[in-house]
Design an enzyme around this catalytic site. Sequence first.
Site, PDB file in Angstrom:
ATOM      1  CD  GLU A   1      -5.381  -5.844  -1.586  1.00 41.64           C
ATOM      2  OE1 GLU A   1      -4.728  -4.793  -1.406  1.00 41.64           O
ATOM      3  OE2 GLU A   1      -6.292  -6.213  -0.822  1.00 41.64           O
TER       4      GLU A   1
ATOM      5  CB  CYS B   1      -8.682  -4.524  -3.733  1.00 43.01           C
ATOM      6  SG  CYS B   1      -7.499  -3.180  -3.475  1.00 43.01           S
TER       7      CYS B   1
ATOM      8  CD  GLU C   1      -1.579   4.638   4.576  1.00 42.73           C
ATOM      9  OE1 GLU C   1      -1.114   5.500   5.358  1.00 42.73           O
ATOM     10  OE2 GLU C   1      -2.275   3.671   4.956  1.00 42.73           O
TER      11      GLU C   1
ATOM     12  CB  CYS D   1     -10.751  -2.485   0.332  1.00 35.23           C
ATOM     13  SG  CYS D   1     -10.130  -1.836  -1.230  1.00 35.23           S
TER      14      CYS D   1
ATOM     15  CB  CYS E   1      -5.196  -1.330  -1.900  1.00 33.81           C
ATOM     16  SG  CYS E   1      -6.521  -0.555  -0.970  1.00 33.81           S
TER      17      CYS E   1
ATOM     18  CG  ASN F   1      -0.431  -0.250   2.517  1.00 32.55           C
ATOM     19  OD1 ASN F   1       0.607  -0.873   2.662  1.00 32.55           O
ATOM     20  ND2 ASN F   1      -1.103   0.240   3.542  1.00 32.55           N
TER      21      ASN F   1
HETATM   22  N1  THU Z   1      -5.305  -1.546   2.356  1.00 34.58           N
HETATM   23  C1  THU Z   1      -4.737  -2.337   1.399  1.00 34.58           C
HETATM   24  O1  THU Z   1      -3.618  -2.095   0.932  1.00 34.58           O
HETATM   25  N2  THU Z   1      -5.456  -3.401   0.965  1.00 34.58           N
HETATM   26  C2  THU Z   1      -6.685  -3.748   1.425  1.00 34.58           C
HETATM   27  O2  THU Z   1      -7.334  -4.610   0.863  1.00 34.58           O
HETATM   28  C3  THU Z   1      -7.203  -3.090   2.621  1.00 34.58           C
HETATM   29  C4  THU Z   1      -6.617  -1.757   2.909  1.00 34.58           C
HETATM   30  C5  THU Z   1      -4.543  -0.388   2.826  1.00 34.58           C
HETATM   31  C6  THU Z   1      -5.115   0.948   2.417  1.00 34.58           C
HETATM   32  C7  THU Z   1      -4.539   1.853   3.485  1.00 34.58           C
HETATM   33  O3  THU Z   1      -3.223   2.247   3.100  1.00 34.58           O
HETATM   34  C8  THU Z   1      -4.428   0.964   4.715  1.00 34.58           C
HETATM   35  O4  THU Z   1      -4.501  -0.374   4.228  1.00 34.58           O
HETATM   36  C9  THU Z   1      -5.523   1.181   5.750  1.00 34.58           C
HETATM   37  O5  THU Z   1      -6.777   1.136   5.183  1.00 34.58           O
END
Ligand code: THU
Length: 128
Positions: free
Chosen positions: A55, A89, A44, A86, A53, A42
């Site tokens: 994925e 994704c 941010e 999520c 994310c 991920n």
């Molecule tokens: N996140 C992912 O990378 N993948 C997911 O399927 C769930 C959430 C990340 C997004 C954000 O940077 C952090 O997790 C918290 O939500």
Amino acid sequence: MNDASLIEAAKKYRESAYAPYSNFKVGAAVLTKSGKVFGGCNVENASYPVGCCAERTAICKAVSEGERDLEAIAIVADTEGPCAPCGMCRQFIAEFGIPRILMANMKGVVKVVTPDELLPFSFSGKDL
Ligand code: THU
């Protein structure tokens, strides 16, 4: 490559997570039908919704290298149970019909699901 190795690859990519806002690190690794592995984490952003994310990072890396035939994706985070992708994704995974989704955590818990289990009644290119 077996499931355990793909999960290990996802764990390695998790170490690169850029998550200064949530402190929640996620790693993912995509296995192509040709046997290659593309990983992601991920990433941010100070403008929170702009972040990506793990994925989608991994899938974008595979597709941008010309690899669209994807066999499996592993997702790992330090969650209580297996880390579930999520909603955004799930749609992204459905687009490429990745047949096996390995949801894992840092404690070794793994759950394997299909795209239809993750996102039933999904919207697809056939609907357009
Ligand atoms: N996140 C992912 O990378 N993948 C997911 O399927 C769930 C959430 C990340 C997004 C954000 O940077 C952090 O997790 C918290 O939500």
